[in-house]
Design a protein around this motif. Structure first.
Motif, mmCIF file in Angstrom:
data_model
loop_
_atom_site.group_PDB
_atom_site.id
_atom_site.type_symbol
_atom_site.label_atom_id
_atom_site.label_comp_id
_atom_site.label_asym_id
_atom_site.label_seq_id
_atom_site.Cartn_x
_atom_site.Cartn_y
_atom_site.Cartn_z
ATOM 1 N N GLU A 91 19.123 14.771 -16.375
ATOM 2 C CA GLU A 91 18.059 14.090 -17.118
ATOM 3 C C GLU A 91 16.743 14.227 -16.380
ATOM 4 N N ARG A 92 15.658 14.211 -17.133
ATOM 5 C CA ARG A 92 14.326 14.332 -16.530
ATOM 6 C C ARG A 92 13.704 12.953 -16.415
ATOM 7 N N SER A 93 13.412 12.580 -15.188
ATOM 8 C CA SER A 93 12.796 11.282 -14.936
ATOM 9 C C SER A 93 11.458 11.489 -14.236
ATOM 10 N N ALA A 94 10.564 10.536 -14.412
ATOM 11 C CA ALA A 94 9.263 10.550 -13.745
ATOM 12 C C ALA A 94 8.978 9.148 -13.236
ATOM 13 N N ALA A 95 8.187 9.060 -12.188
ATOM 14 C CA ALA A 95 7.827 7.763 -11.615
ATOM 15 C C ALA A 95 6.331 7.715 -11.369
ATOM 16 N N VAL A 96 5.723 6.583 -11.674
ATOM 17 C CA VAL A 96 4.278 6.402 -11.517
ATOM 18 C C VAL A 96 4.013 5.274 -10.541
ATOM 19 N N LEU A 97 3.175 5.541 -9.553
ATOM 20 C CA LEU A 97 2.611 4.465 -8.737
ATOM 21 C C LEU A 97 1.373 3.959 -9.460
ATOM 22 N N TRP A 98 1.405 2.695 -9.890
ATOM 23 C CA TRP A 98 0.246 2.111 -10.566
ATOM 24 C C TRP A 98 -0.408 1.110 -9.618
ATOM 25 N N LEU A 99 -1.425 1.593 -8.920
ATOM 26 C CA LEU A 99 -2.190 0.750 -8.010
ATOM 27 C C LEU A 99 -3.628 0.722 -8.514
ATOM 28 N N ASP A 100 -3.784 0.152 -9.714
ATOM 29 C CA ASP A 100 -5.092 0.120 -10.361
ATOM 30 C C ASP A 100 -5.549 -1.325 -10.516
ATOM 31 N N TYR A 101 -5.330 -2.105 -9.459
ATOM 32 C CA TYR A 101 -5.808 -3.491 -9.459
ATOM 33 C C TYR A 101 -6.153 -3.889 -8.037
ATOM 34 N N ASP A 102 -6.872 -4.963 -7.916
ATOM 35 C CA ASP A 102 -7.297 -5.459 -6.611
ATOM 36 C C ASP A 102 -6.181 -6.329 -6.041
ATOM 37 N N ALA A 103 -5.308 -5.721 -5.237
ATOM 38 C CA ALA A 103 -4.189 -6.460 -4.658
ATOM 39 C C ALA A 103 -4.699 -7.428 -3.586
ATOM 40 N N PRO A 104 -4.091 -8.600 -3.465
ATOM 41 C CA PRO A 104 -4.537 -9.562 -2.450
ATOM 42 C C PRO A 104 -4.393 -8.985 -1.047
ATOM 43 N N ASP A 105 -5.373 -9.267 -0.198
ATOM 44 C CA ASP A 105 -5.305 -8.863 1.197
ATOM 45 C C ASP A 105 -4.936 -10.028 2.105
ATOM 46 N N LEU A 106 -5.271 -11.238 1.679
ATOM 47 C CA LEU A 106 -5.067 -12.425 2.513
ATOM 48 C C LEU A 106 -4.051 -13.342 1.865
ATOM 49 N N LEU A 107 -3.382 -14.140 2.693
ATOM 50 C CA LEU A 107 -2.399 -15.077 2.181
ATOM 51 C C LEU A 107 -3.028 -16.085 1.232
ATOM 52 N N THR A 108 -4.270 -16.467 1.515
ATOM 53 C CA THR A 108 -4.937 -17.423 0.623
ATOM 54 C C THR A 108 -5.175 -16.813 -0.755
ATOM 55 N N GLU A 109 -5.447 -15.489 -0.808
ATOM 56 C CA GLU A 109 -5.600 -14.819 -2.099
ATOM 57 C C GLU A 109 -4.254 -14.711 -2.811
ATOM 58 N N ALA A 110 -3.196 -14.431 -2.043
ATOM 59 C CA ALA A 110 -1.876 -14.272 -2.638
ATOM 60 C C ALA A 110 -1.330 -15.573 -3.197
ATOM 61 N N ALA A 111 -1.919 -16.699 -2.809
ATOM 62 C CA ALA A 111 -1.470 -17.994 -3.325
ATOM 63 C C ALA A 111 -2.024 -18.282 -4.714
ATOM 64 N N SER A 112 -2.886 -17.397 -5.225
ATOM 65 C CA SER A 112 -3.480 -17.584 -6.541
ATOM 66 C C SER A 112 -3.015 -16.483 -7.486
ATOM 67 N N ALA A 113 -2.883 -16.823 -8.764
ATOM 68 C CA ALA A 113 -2.499 -15.833 -9.774
ATOM 69 C C ALA A 113 -3.715 -15.126 -10.363
ATOM 70 N N GLY A 114 -4.906 -15.412 -9.847
ATOM 71 C CA GLY A 114 -6.122 -14.867 -10.444
ATOM 72 C C GLY A 114 -6.155 -13.353 -10.480
ATOM 73 N N GLN A 115 -5.799 -12.689 -9.378
ATOM 74 C CA GLN A 115 -5.871 -11.237 -9.351
ATOM 75 C C GLN A 115 -4.805 -10.604 -10.247
ATOM 76 N N ALA A 116 -3.675 -11.286 -10.399
ATOM 77 C CA ALA A 116 -2.653 -10.802 -11.331
ATOM 78 C C ALA A 116 -3.156 -10.886 -12.769
#
Length: 530
Positions: A343-368
């Motif tokens: 079978e033919r499979s493909a995989a995509v890395l989708w890094l088209d968003y501003d991922a949190p860098d700090l723990l304080t940012e990761a505590a919020s759902a805003g960037q998601a």
């Protein structure tokens, strides 16, 4: 060739076609250097020559530059065509090998022309043997038909390029362009109304638009974005020069310099993978060097794959480590190939968003939440640009990326047949039924030593222990969350969430892709639908 014979398929070397494509793509470097030489020569002429003859010469040089520039997408397209031909032939050969193995197990012989008969040394011809022989013969035909189909597609695309060489590579399209963020279905309809020459004109003249429009064919986006690689690198080098011009550089400038260096290294690593003669071919679907940097890269052509994985990474992901994140997608793809070589499979890395860098940012759902519309459009784009029967599309989120996937699915909807969450802090939903995919197609895994699990039972470890052992747990393991509640909702790996769970070995928060971890097989089996 309109058909492919049994011996012919056994003898074909997919790697040779792949290498031929890479050689064509390698001509882009000399072509670009030639264009640079023409620009330099034209500048010298303008500086020291004037009058009607000078104007005519400058006009001729300008046309020549345009003609040479228009060839670049064609060189990339030849590489795409031959790489996909190689992939199609490799899959056909794998199917052929499976059929021969099936024949041997059933006591059948396959002759040099692909004929199937009962091995008289092992069995006598019976009705059951005849049925088995018919099944093997059908499997052999399917393999040969697959090879012939791949050959026809490649031949047709190369014929189109050959005709374009005689009639002109490009011609201006009519006015009117879809805006960035337009619905992928509208983008696809607009592109379908253009001639091949008009499409190449847009790729050459407006690569920034073509490379970012969801709904366009993967091949077109890849061509456009590859043409911009030098400009993106120049942008980062200019940023570094600006920072170095500050003497002495302040602390903030030093931090920014480190960031630029990381993005440059990340870009160079991606370019290395994009230009490597590796299986599967990589496709560049988006890149932005600004900020922490973003990248969307496919391994294999999603438009022609039977199975497509979109992987969304989590906290701290950026251009500096995009190649590492792409490696995780590649490992899932490798397991897919091992489990289903036909079978033919493909995989995509989708890094088209501003991922949190700090723990304080990761505590919020805003960037998601901010990422949701873009992920929704991307998945819709994959659906509308796909060739042939729809592929099975799986979206996988790791850590904070699982929240991105969950929020996008719940608030916007995702063109996905399955969702996978690994190392999740919660997906912004209380039950799998809120995510809009078919029942039984929400999957999750959480390693026994993943720090994310600490948020489910802080009373067992205590806040002080969490702070000493894992900084991330200091955010996730806050008082007041008990039972199966994580920071962003119900734990998707809890049976009460309503999804399905596959196991993981120990490996902490990032070990799901480690060789031998059963989670790697679990992810691959979901992608394959098994």
């Amino acid at each position: 060739m309109s058909s492919v014979g049994y011996r012919q398929l056994w003898a074909v070397d997919p790697g040779g076609w792949r290498a031929a494509g890479a050689a064509w793509a390698g001509l882009a470097g000399p072509l670009d250097r030639g264009l640079g030489g023409l620009r330099t020569a034209g500048g010298r002429l303008r500086d020291g020559w004037s009058g009607a003859a000078a104007t005519a010469a400058d006009t001729r040089l300008s046309r020549l530059r345009d003609e040479l520039a228009s060839i670049a997408p064609a060189l990339i397209e030849v590489d795409q065509v031959l790489a996909e031909l190689a992939g199609g032939l490799a899959v056909a050969k794998a199917r052929l090998a499976q059929a021969v193995t099936q024949a041997e197990a059933a006591g059948l012989l396959v002759d040099r022309s692909g004929g199937v008969r009962v091995d008289p040394a092992r069995f006598r011809p019976t009705e059951r043997a005849g049925v088995a022989a018919a099944g093997v013969a059908a499997a052999l035909r399917a393999a040969l038909d697959g090879a012939a189909a791949a050959d026809r597609v490649a031949a047709d695309r190369l014929d189109d390029l050959a005709r374009a060489a005689g009639t002109g590579w490009t011609s201006p399209p009519p006015s009117g362009r879809p805006a960035l963020g337009a619905a992928p279905a509208l983008v696809s309809a607009w592109w379908s109304g253009l001639t091949p020459a008009q499409r190449r004109w847009l790729i050459v003249r407006e690569p920034a638009l073509v490379g970012r429009l969801d709904g366009l064919p993967v091949a077109a986006r890849d061509q456009a974005n590859r043409l911009r690689l030098d400009a993106w690198r120049a942008e980062l080098l200019a940023e570094r020069r600006r920072l170095l011009s500050r003497v002495p550089p302040g602390p903030l400038a030093v931090i920014r310099l480190r960031g630029v260096a990381g993005r440059l290294a990340g870009l160079d690593a991606l370019v290395g993978r994009l230009t490597a003669d590796e299986v599967p071919r990589a496709y560049l679907l988006g890149l932005d060097p600004a900020g922490e940097g973003r990248a969307v890269v496919a391994l294999g052509d999603p438009d022609r794959a039977d199975r497509v994985l979109t992987y969304v990474p989590g906290m701290t992901a950026g251009l500096d480590d995009a190649s590492g994140e792409l490696g995780r997608a590649a490992r899932v793809l490798e397991r897919c190939a091992a489990l289903a070589p036909g079978e033919r499979s493909a995989a995509v890395l989708w890094l088209d968003y501003d991922a949190p860098d700090l723990l304080t940012e990761a505590a919020s759902a805003g960037q998601a939440r901010d990422a949701g519309p873009a992920l929704h459009r991307f998945q819709e784009g994959l659906r509308v640009s796909h060739d042939g029967p729809p592929a099975r599309q799986t979206v996988l989120g790791h850590s904070y990326g699982s929240l991105v996937v969950g929020v996008a699915a719940r608030e916007h909807g995702l063109a996905a047949d399955a969702l996978v969450f690994v190392g999740s802090p919660g997906v912004g939903a209380s039950h799998a039924s809120e995510l809009g995919v078919p029942p039984g197609e929400v999957w999750a895994s959480s390693a026994p030593d993943d720090v994310i699990r600490a948020a489910r039972s802080p009373e067992e470890l205590g806040r002080g222990a969490l702070l000493r052992t894992a900084p991330l747990a200091a955010v996730l393991g806050w008082p007041g969350r008990t039972g199966h509640e994580l920071w962003f909702g119900h734990d998707p790996s809890d049976p009460g969430f309503g999804g399905r769970v596959f196991g993981s070995g120990r490996g902490g928060h990032t070990g799901y892709w480690d060789p031998g971890n059963p989670a790697l097989d679990g992810m691959a089996r979901v992608v394959l639908g098994r």
